[in-house]
Design an enzyme around this catalytic site. Structure first.
Site, mmCIF file in Angstrom:
data_model
loop_
_atom_site.group_PDB
_atom_site.id
_atom_site.type_symbol
_atom_site.label_atom_id
_atom_site.label_comp_id
_atom_site.label_asym_id
_atom_site.label_seq_id
_atom_site.Cartn_x
_atom_site.Cartn_y
_atom_site.Cartn_z
ATOM 1 C CE1 TYR A 1 10.799 6.434 -20.958
ATOM 2 C CE2 TYR A 1 10.031 6.842 -18.924
ATOM 3 C CZ TYR A 1 11.058 6.879 -19.591
ATOM 4 O OH TYR A 1 12.433 6.712 -19.105
ATOM 5 C CE LYS B 1 0.969 1.268 11.965
ATOM 6 N NZ LYS B 1 0.369 0.252 12.352
HETATM 7 C C1 LIG Z 1 -1.034 0.819 12.824
HETATM 8 C C2 LIG Z 1 -1.523 0.393 14.213
HETATM 9 C C3 LIG Z 1 -2.336 1.276 15.070
HETATM 10 C C4 LIG Z 1 -2.848 2.576 14.296
HETATM 11 O O1 LIG Z 1 -3.911 2.576 13.700
HETATM 12 P P1 LIG Z 1 -4.681 3.860 12.822
HETATM 13 O O2 LIG Z 1 -5.692 3.310 12.258
HETATM 14 O O3 LIG Z 1 -3.672 4.400 12.099
HETATM 15 O O4 LIG Z 1 -4.937 4.677 13.988
HETATM 16 C C5 LIG Z 1 -2.788 1.005 16.287
HETATM 17 N N1 LIG Z 1 -2.413 -0.081 16.551
HETATM 18 C C6 LIG Z 1 -1.893 -1.132 15.832
HETATM 19 C C7 LIG Z 1 -1.387 -2.781 16.730
HETATM 20 C C8 LIG Z 1 -1.429 -0.868 14.691
HETATM 21 O O5 LIG Z 1 -0.464 -1.699 14.106
#
Ligand SMILES: *Cc1c(COP(=O)(O)O)cnc(C)c1O
Length: 366
Positions: free
Chosen positions: A262, A37
């Site tokens: 800036y 993601k």
């Molecule tokens: C983002 C997410 C993960 C991954 O978590 P990490 O700590 O990056 O391994 C796993 N499960 C769900 C539901 C998530 O939203």
């Protein structure tokens, strides 16, 4: 792909190393879901997924459009959409994505769509809330879910899952174990009344590290694939995947009393040599890194960021560094530098990585 000289190189060998590191912590039959993601945690979800597709069992994205991007790139692996919305359900089916159904509103909407299509045994995933209190059914919802499932063969529960609230924090061990036990209880209720057994999963990266006994059928690894184990010892076993590089656009010699950038935030107390680098807060570098808090590496030497971080640029002090315009600049290329940036930015590495913006060129090597 653009030709912006600021490039995030994604290290494919490091991804493979990290994946194998987690695999050796698990039973050989435990499936791996790679979380890609948010553009693969600020890298490139499509390139990462294409690279990993033969090595993992599942992918997860947060939103359906992230899954569509993977399908459009030709990824065939099953893709779990963690946070779908009702208006996305049609696309989810069109692109053969697998929805997480987390409440009755979306569950009922999907069942209706599946009946009307009609779909056959379409894979769905049911999420239960065991204490994070973010998304998920309550265990008291089970009888109603089961009675809806009994009446249809248009969907099939591919997995039942939950998510830990504090898997990285051993002071919350009792809470996490309680979540795992709640999950096991919920699953039991399903197994008593379903004539098939969906896959089960509850562990994220630090869950695998701290609670590997609860690996069930699959684990969901995100940050660990990208080199962070939520613990110094674990992180040391992993390899860095995100390398952010740029070049020196211009060098200036600033006289005593002159200012840089800036709001004239830097004023030279002596003759100072500066380099301007084409990376700024719009690329994901926090403004908190300005005014000598953060640094970049040029020819293996630290060049502190002086003045304010601009939208598209930073200026760094290179008075003591032998370098020229066009030379390579390392913004980060190891976990320590990323952790340092996160700390100065008053955040966690998850945010530092996902902040790397879409303007940065992304290139997977390996
Ligand atoms: C983002 C997410 C993960 C991954 O978590 P990490 O700590 O990056 O391994 C796993 N499960 C769900 C539901 C998530 O939203």
């Amino acid at each position: 792909m653009n030709n912006h000289v600021t490039v995030l190189e994604i290290d494919g060998n490091a991804l493979t190393h990290n994946l194998n590191y987690f695999k050796q912590k698990l039973k050989p039959e435990t499936k791996i879901l790679a979380v890609v993601k948010a553009f693969g945690y600020g890298s490139d979800g499509v390139q990462v997924a294409k690279f990993l597709e033969d090595k993992v069992d599942y992918f997860a994205v947060a939103y359906s459009h992230e899954g569509i991007a993977l399908r459009n790139a030709g990824v065939k692996t099953p893709i779990l959409v963690l946070h779908p919305q009702i208006p996305n359900l049609k696309d989810i089916v069109t692109y053969r994505l697998e929805p997480n159904l987390y409440n009755f509103k979306i569950f009922t909407a999907f069942l209706k769509l599946a009946d009307e299509a009609p779909l056959m045994n379409y894979p769905i995933h049911l999420k239960f809330n065991t204490g994070l209190n973010r998304l998920g059914f309550w265990h008291t919802d089970i009888p109603k879910i089961l009675s809806s499932l009994k009446e249809t063969n248009h969907v099939k529960v591919q997995s039942i899952f939950s998510h830990l609230a504090a898997s990285e924090d051993l002071e919350e061990q009792d809470f996490s174990i309680n979540q795992i036990n709640n999950f096991a209880y919920i699953v039991q209720q399903f197994f008593k009344h379903l004539n098939y057994e969906p896959m089960l999963h509850i562990l994220n990266t630090s869950g695998v590290v701290n609670y590997s006994k609860a690996q069930f059928d699959m684990v969901r690894v995100g940050i660990g694939l990208y080199g962070f184990g939520n613990d110094v010892k674990e992180t040391a076993q992993l390899k860095n995947t995100h390398n952010l590089k740029s070049i020196i656009s211009q060098i200036h010699i600033i006289k005593l009393g002159e200012s840089v950038g800036y709001n004239r935030a830097f004023v030279a107390k002596r003759a100072t040599k500066t380099a301007t680098i084409p990376v700024g807060h719009a690329d994901g570098l926090s403004r908190k890194l300005g005014n000598n808090k953060g640094f970049v590496m040029i020819n293996n030497q630290k060049a502190p960021i002086i003045g304010n971080v601009c939208m598209d640029m930073i200026m760094v002090n290179i008075t003591k560094i032998d370098c020229k315009e066009g030379d390579e600049v390392i913004i980060f290329n190891n976990q320590e530098m990323i952790q340092n940036i996160a700390e100065i930015s008053e955040t966690i590495v998850y945010e530092t990585l996902t902040a790397i913006s879409q303007r940065v060129n992304k290139m997977l090597k390996g």
